[in-house]
Write a protein that holds these residues in place. Structure first.
Motif, PDB file in Angstrom:
ATOM      1  N   GLN A  39      -4.896   9.906  -3.739  1.00 56.72           N
ATOM      2  CA  GLN A  39      -4.363   9.330  -2.663  1.00 56.72           C
ATOM      3  C   GLN A  39      -3.361   9.783  -1.835  1.00 56.72           C
ATOM      4  OE1 GLN A  39      -3.813   4.820  -3.685  1.00 56.72           O
ATOM      5  NE2 GLN A  39      -4.472   5.563  -5.662  1.00 56.72           N
ATOM      6  N   LYS A  40      -2.493  10.618  -2.514  1.00 55.63           N
ATOM      7  CA  LYS A  40      -1.408  11.560  -1.607  1.00 55.63           C
ATOM      8  C   LYS A  40      -2.052  12.396  -0.560  1.00 55.63           C
ATOM      9  CE  LYS A  40       2.399  10.511  -4.771  1.00 55.63           C
ATOM     10  NZ  LYS A  40       3.498  10.951  -5.654  1.00 55.63           N
ATOM     11  N   SER A  41      -2.949  13.031  -1.049  1.00 54.83           N
ATOM     12  CA  SER A  41      -3.561  14.088  -0.269  1.00 54.83           C
ATOM     13  C   SER A  41      -4.583  13.697   0.436  1.00 54.83           C
ATOM     14  CB  SER A  41      -4.081  15.497  -1.264  1.00 54.83           C
ATOM     15  OG  SER A  41      -4.886  15.013  -2.337  1.00 54.83           O
ATOM     16  N   ASP A  42      -5.731  13.250   0.118  1.00 59.92           N
ATOM     17  CA  ASP A  42      -7.103  12.920   1.008  1.00 59.92           C
ATOM     18  C   ASP A  42      -6.938  11.779   1.414  1.00 59.92           C
ATOM     19  OD1 ASP A  42      -9.134  14.990  -0.183  1.00 59.92           O
ATOM     20  OD2 ASP A  42      -7.973  14.487  -1.895  1.00 59.92           O
ATOM     21  N   LEU A  43      -5.965  10.890   0.899  1.00 57.03           N
ATOM     22  CA  LEU A  43      -6.062   9.246   1.843  1.00 57.03           C
ATOM     23  C   LEU A  43      -4.802   9.336   2.238  1.00 57.03           C
ATOM     24  CD1 LEU A  43      -8.047   7.145  -1.033  1.00 57.03           C
ATOM     25  CD2 LEU A  43      -8.853   8.423   0.889  1.00 57.03           C
ATOM     26  N   LYS A  44      -3.736  10.215   2.216  1.00 55.60           N
ATOM     27  CA  LYS A  44      -2.565  10.176   2.926  1.00 55.60           C
ATOM     28  C   LYS A  44      -1.556   8.937   2.648  1.00 55.60           C
ATOM     29  CE  LYS A  44      -3.236  13.969   5.157  1.00 55.60           C
ATOM     30  NZ  LYS A  44      -4.751  14.397   4.592  1.00 55.60           N
ATOM     31  N   LEU A  45      -1.628   8.455   1.213  1.00 56.48           N
ATOM     32  CA  LEU A  45      -0.630   7.706   0.766  1.00 56.48           C
ATOM     33  C   LEU A  45       0.965   7.704   1.384  1.00 56.48           C
ATOM     34  CD1 LEU A  45      -0.174   5.134  -0.937  1.00 56.48           C
ATOM     35  CD2 LEU A  45       0.291   6.886  -2.791  1.00 56.48           C
ATOM     36  N   ARG A  46       1.342   9.339   1.449  1.00 58.79           N
ATOM     37  CA  ARG A  46       2.654   9.456   2.106  1.00 58.79           C
ATOM     38  C   ARG A  46       2.462  10.268   3.191  1.00 58.79           C
ATOM     39  NH1 ARG A  46       3.473  14.244  -2.751  1.00 58.79           N
ATOM     40  NH2 ARG A  46       1.800  15.506  -1.779  1.00 58.79           N
ATOM     41  N   PRO A  47       3.965  10.290   3.855  1.00 62.06           N
ATOM     42  CA  PRO A  47       4.859   9.393   3.588  1.00 62.06           C
ATOM     43  C   PRO A  47       4.547   8.158   4.436  1.00 62.06           C
ATOM     44  CG  PRO A  47       5.041  10.753   5.626  1.00 62.06           C
ATOM     45  CD  PRO A  47       3.991  11.259   4.934  1.00 62.06           C
ATOM     46  N   VAL A  48       5.387   7.110   3.975  1.00 62.47           N
ATOM     47  CA  VAL A  48       5.374   5.575   4.327  1.00 62.47           C
ATOM     48  C   VAL A  48       6.040   5.499   5.658  1.00 62.47           C
ATOM     49  CG1 VAL A  48       5.276   3.383   3.770  1.00 62.47           C
ATOM     50  CG2 VAL A  48       4.626   4.988   2.202  1.00 62.47           C
ATOM     51  N   TRP A  49       5.467   5.147   6.642  1.00 61.86           N
ATOM     52  CA  TRP A  49       6.098   4.675   8.177  1.00 61.86           C
ATOM     53  C   TRP A  49       6.638   3.455   8.095  1.00 61.86           C
ATOM     54  CZ3 TRP A  49       7.427   9.200  10.921  1.00 61.86           C
ATOM     55  CH2 TRP A  49       6.788  10.514  10.797  1.00 61.86           C
ATOM     56  N   HIS A  50       5.880   2.416   7.528  1.00 62.19           N
ATOM     57  CA  HIS A  50       6.312   1.058   7.673  1.00 62.19           C
ATOM     58  C   HIS A  50       7.626   0.775   7.024  1.00 62.19           C
ATOM     59  CE1 HIS A  50       2.102  -0.201   8.921  1.00 62.19           C
ATOM     60  NE2 HIS A  50       1.690   0.587   7.945  1.00 62.19           N
ATOM     61  N   GLN A  51       8.293  -0.230   7.741  1.00 60.17           N
ATOM     62  CA  GLN A  51       9.567  -0.580   7.150  1.00 60.17           C
ATOM     63  C   GLN A  51       9.980  -1.566   6.555  1.00 60.17           C
ATOM     64  OE1 GLN A  51      12.184   1.956   8.133  1.00 60.17           O
ATOM     65  NE2 GLN A  51      10.296   3.111   8.436  1.00 60.17           N
ATOM     66  N   LYS A  52       9.202  -2.738   6.857  1.00 63.70           N
ATOM     67  CA  LYS A  52       9.427  -3.833   6.257  1.00 63.70           C
ATOM     68  C   LYS A  52       8.333  -4.049   4.782  1.00 63.70           C
ATOM     69  CE  LYS A  52       9.388  -6.638  10.428  1.00 63.70           C
ATOM     70  NZ  LYS A  52       8.582  -7.817  11.262  1.00 63.70           N
ATOM     71  N   LYS A  53       9.121  -4.840   4.072  1.00 62.70           N
ATOM     72  CA  LYS A  53       8.615  -4.595   2.273  1.00 62.70           C
ATOM     73  C   LYS A  53       7.116  -4.944   2.299  1.00 62.70           C
ATOM     74  CE  LYS A  53       9.105  -7.065  -2.063  1.00 62.70           C
ATOM     75  NZ  LYS A  53       9.762  -8.106  -2.536  1.00 62.70           N
ATOM     76  N   GLU A  54       6.679  -6.165   3.236  1.00 61.14           N
ATOM     77  CA  GLU A  54       5.202  -6.529   2.978  1.00 61.14           C
ATOM     78  C   GLU A  54       4.502  -5.671   3.665  1.00 61.14           C
ATOM     79  OE1 GLU A  54       7.828  -8.370   3.970  1.00 61.14           O
ATOM     80  OE2 GLU A  54       7.987  -9.741   2.400  1.00 61.14           O
ATOM     81  N   ARG A  55       4.482  -4.868   4.844  1.00 61.81           N
ATOM     82  CA  ARG A  55       3.754  -4.074   5.504  1.00 61.81           C
ATOM     83  C   ARG A  55       3.632  -2.906   4.415  1.00 61.81           C
ATOM     84  NH1 ARG A  55       4.114  -4.901  11.104  1.00 61.81           N
ATOM     85  NH2 ARG A  55       3.166  -7.103  11.254  1.00 61.81           N
ATOM     86  N   VAL A  56       4.611  -2.424   3.816  1.00 57.78           N
ATOM     87  CA  VAL A  56       4.548  -1.173   2.908  1.00 57.78           C
ATOM     88  C   VAL A  56       3.673  -1.437   2.114  1.00 57.78           C
ATOM     89  CG1 VAL A  56       5.718  -0.174   1.181  1.00 57.78           C
ATOM     90  CG2 VAL A  56       7.178  -0.368   3.353  1.00 57.78           C
ATOM     91  N   HIS A  83     -10.608   8.953   7.965  1.00 55.65           N
ATOM     92  CA  HIS A  83      -9.528   9.812   8.569  1.00 55.65           C
ATOM     93  C   HIS A  83      -8.161   9.240   8.592  1.00 55.65           C
ATOM     94  CE1 HIS A  83      -7.469  11.790  12.128  1.00 55.65           C
ATOM     95  NE2 HIS A  83      -8.501  12.555  12.205  1.00 55.65           N
ATOM     96  N   PRO A  84      -7.463   9.437   7.419  1.00 56.13           N
ATOM     97  CA  PRO A  84      -6.330   8.364   7.312  1.00 56.13           C
ATOM     98  C   PRO A  84      -5.221   8.694   8.364  1.00 56.13           C
ATOM     99  CG  PRO A  84      -6.827   9.654   5.206  1.00 56.13           C
ATOM    100  CD  PRO A  84      -7.612  10.197   6.206  1.00 56.13           C
ATOM    101  N   SER A  85      -4.776   7.626   8.921  1.00 56.59           N
ATOM    102  CA  SER A  85      -3.926   7.880  10.063  1.00 56.59           C
ATOM    103  C   SER A  85      -3.031   6.392  10.267  1.00 56.59           C
ATOM    104  CB  SER A  85      -4.613   8.142  11.525  1.00 56.59           C
ATOM    105  OG  SER A  85      -5.971   7.425  11.426  1.00 56.59           O
ATOM    106  N   SER A  86      -2.190   6.375  11.197  1.00 55.42           N
ATOM    107  CA  SER A  86      -1.392   5.197  11.513  1.00 55.42           C
ATOM    108  C   SER A  86      -2.434   4.308  12.260  1.00 55.42           C
ATOM    109  CB  SER A  86      -0.204   5.682  12.413  1.00 55.42           C
ATOM    110  OG  SER A  86      -0.628   6.160  13.809  1.00 55.42           O
TER     111      SER A  86
END
Length: 577
Positions: free
Chosen positions: A472-489, A134-137
């Protein structure tokens, strides 16, 4: 693991009543823990000599071969109820996949341990499993998802111990082990499925940010594959095997051009895995003169697509009758060119692709004719009196219909009455040349001992890299990216990468067991299995609480049998993690 009886007391009607609970003791990464398996009610000396022995012997561990003696209690059937239903099948299946890959052991061996109450290995496990099922934040995982699944029981981590801060910090702890993980998974997947890493399929995509991402120097605007030019992005370069198994990836600045990434990927992958018996397969977007020199350096071998413009150099072959059919609807032709030395070209013609391109070209042709006729009429009526206005309109038309732009020669002239005259003609030679090239594309290679079909088959495996990005983009919700720091991304992308490894592992298992090649269907079917608390009120007033797994239906039983998995009936034992 040990089981024992614990005596409990409670006050009722002014009297103290003693009852018993069956408790198990098990080891975790944080040390020994205990939990109640079931409440047994009041026991007297006839049913339980010395208060311990009989029930403890009846409740043997799962490794014992002696039969478990039934334990009978009088139950108020009107009070039987279920509580706290949670999803079980998907997270349990994901955990089994992690075990098969050895990722649980890897996390526990490599991730640092200290005085933390919950180990980083377990938090990393939660992140990967959540991304798969269940891809989520991280916030949603902490506040909702974790409690809605059986992970607290499977991992032995209470719901209140999983919070957003721990999940974020687990990302930080996981990221430094990216390269080690890639090497470990390559070897593990190779041994599990007998994979051959002879082809290195390379492709590039982008993923965009929500927000300004001011703390990430890699977040920049560039060519967006997601049709979001308004957002900052990063570019992701992925290398997969011929089966689509991911070998590694790299993250580039969002404005990076495709052709500039190949050198870095070649050097990193070859330093990690070596150059021996490795054939690089890349799309035409990566082709440049500099990149072709890199690929041609011994012992490298390559199969690349070429820009469509290169078809002009093989016009005679396009018109020849020496096409070889290698499968229905596909013809190929073996070509060489003195201009390109020892390189070999494979000219391919697809009937399906030809029909598609012809339909697109016809629509563009009709749009041009209709638009030019309308513009001609306006000029005749004097509605467009300035040459530059008409020429700008023609320029936009040609740009919008680039497939047929070369067919047209258009002139704008002024008449004696100060009106404009629009004239155009179609270049039939250019039109015929375009028709002959419909459905055709060109491959370029330095491999000389392969047949045309082998070279074509290797090149079309690039679809696996494209599919990896799509999943990765559809099933695993790679996008959009909500993290702001480089390492967290970058850590977020690593978790997506690991979840995709689980996805492909399940797909490979399904393929070997003739269950198709669609992991999502299997994950959804097994995911319908739930766990719930069954409450049994006894005659003495105590309640027995059993965590029961729903019985799988016929289809789920077939899937579990083919996957070689045994579903537990109840969560009465700690998982063997």
């Amino acid at each position: 693991m040990r089981m024992y009886l614990r005596k409990l007391t409670r006050q009722k009607d002014g009297k103290a009543h003693a009852y018993w609970a069956l408790v198990e003791s098990y080891r975790t990464a944080r040390g020994p823990r205990q939990r109640v398996v079931t409440y047994l009610g009041e026991l007297n000396e006839h049913t339980q000599p010395n208060g311990h022995t009989a029930t403890a012997e009846a409740s043997t561990s799962s490794t014992s071969t002696s039969p478990i003696k039934p334990l009978w209690r009088e139950i108020d059937v009107h009070g039987v109820r279920t509580e706290n239903s949670r999803t079980f099948g998907a997270v349990w299946l994901g955990l089994e996949l992690l075990k098969r890959l050895g990722l649980l052991e890897f996390f526990r061996e490599k991730l640092p341990t200290g005085k933390e109450e919950i180990s980083w290995a377990e938090m990393a496990t939660i992140l990967v499993l959540a991304r798969l099922v269940h891809p989520s934040s991280e916030l949603y995982i902490a506040e909702h998802l974790y409690a809605q699944t059986a992970l607290p029981e499977l991992l032995g981590i209470p719901v209140k111990k999983v919070n957003e801060d721990r999940l974020y910090r687990a990302l930080d702890k996981l990221l430094p082990h990216k390269e080690e993980l890639e090497k470990f998974l390559k070897e593990r997947l190779g041994s599990l499925f007998g994979l051959q890493y002879d082809l290195m399929l390379y492709d590039l995509t982008s993923t965009y940010f929500e927000g300004q991402a001011k703390k990430n120097p890699q977040a920049k605007r560039g060519y967006s594959r997601d049709k979001r030019p308004d957002c900052k992005q990063v570019c992701i370069a992925l290398v997969v095997s011929r089966e689509g198994m991911p070998l590694g990836y790299e993250v580039f600045d969002g404005n990076t051009r495709d052709v500039t990434t190949l050198k870095a990927i070649l050097e990193k992958m070859e330093s990690r895995y070596g150059q021996a018996r490795c054939i690089w397969v890349v799309d035409r977007g990566m082709v440049s003169q500099e990149n072709m020199k890199l690929l041609a350096q011994p012992p490298r071998q390559y199969i690349v697509g070429t820009p469509r413009s290169l078809l002009k150099k093989f016009e005679q072959q396009l018109l020849s009758q020496e096409w070889k059919s290698i499968r229905e609807g596909l013809e190929v032709q073996y070509c060489t060119s003195a201009e390109y030395g020892d390189e070999i070209f494979i000219l391919c013609r697809s009937a399906e692709r030809k029909a598609k391109e012809h339909a697109i070209t016809e629509r563009a042709h009709q749009r041009m004719e209709v638009a030019l006729a309308k513009l001609y009429k306006h000029c005749e009526e004097g509605k467009r009196t300035q040459v530059r206005v008409v020429e700008r309109k023609i320029g936009r038309l040609l740009a919008q219909n680039s497939r047929v732009a070369r067919w047209y020669h258009i002139e704008v002239q002024k008449t004696d009455n100060h009106r404009l005259k629009l004239r155009w003609r179609t270049d039939t030679a250019e039109q015929t040349r375009a028709e002959h090239s419909e459905g055709c594309y060109l491959l370029r290679t330095n491999i000389k001992n392969w047949s045309e079909e082998e070279l074509w088959s290797a090149y079309v495996q690039l679809s696996h890299a494209e599919a990896a990005f799509r999943i990765q983009k559809s099933d695993l919700k790679l996008r959009p990216v909500w993290h702001q720091k480089k390492e967290r991304v970058q850590a977020h992308l690593l978790v997506c990468f690991l979840a995709y490894v689980l996805w492909k592992t399940l797909g490979q298992i399904c393929k070997s067991k003739n269950l198709g090649n669609e992991p999502r269907k299997v994950l959804d079917d097994i995911g319908r299995i739930q766990v719930c608390d069954v409450i049994l009120p006894t005659k003495t007033g105590a309640e027995i609480k059993l965590q029961c797994v729903t019985k799988p239906d016929k289809h789920q039983n077939i899937l579990l049998h083919h996957l070689g998995l045994q579903l537990p009936a109840r969560l009465t034992q700690s998982p063997n993690l």
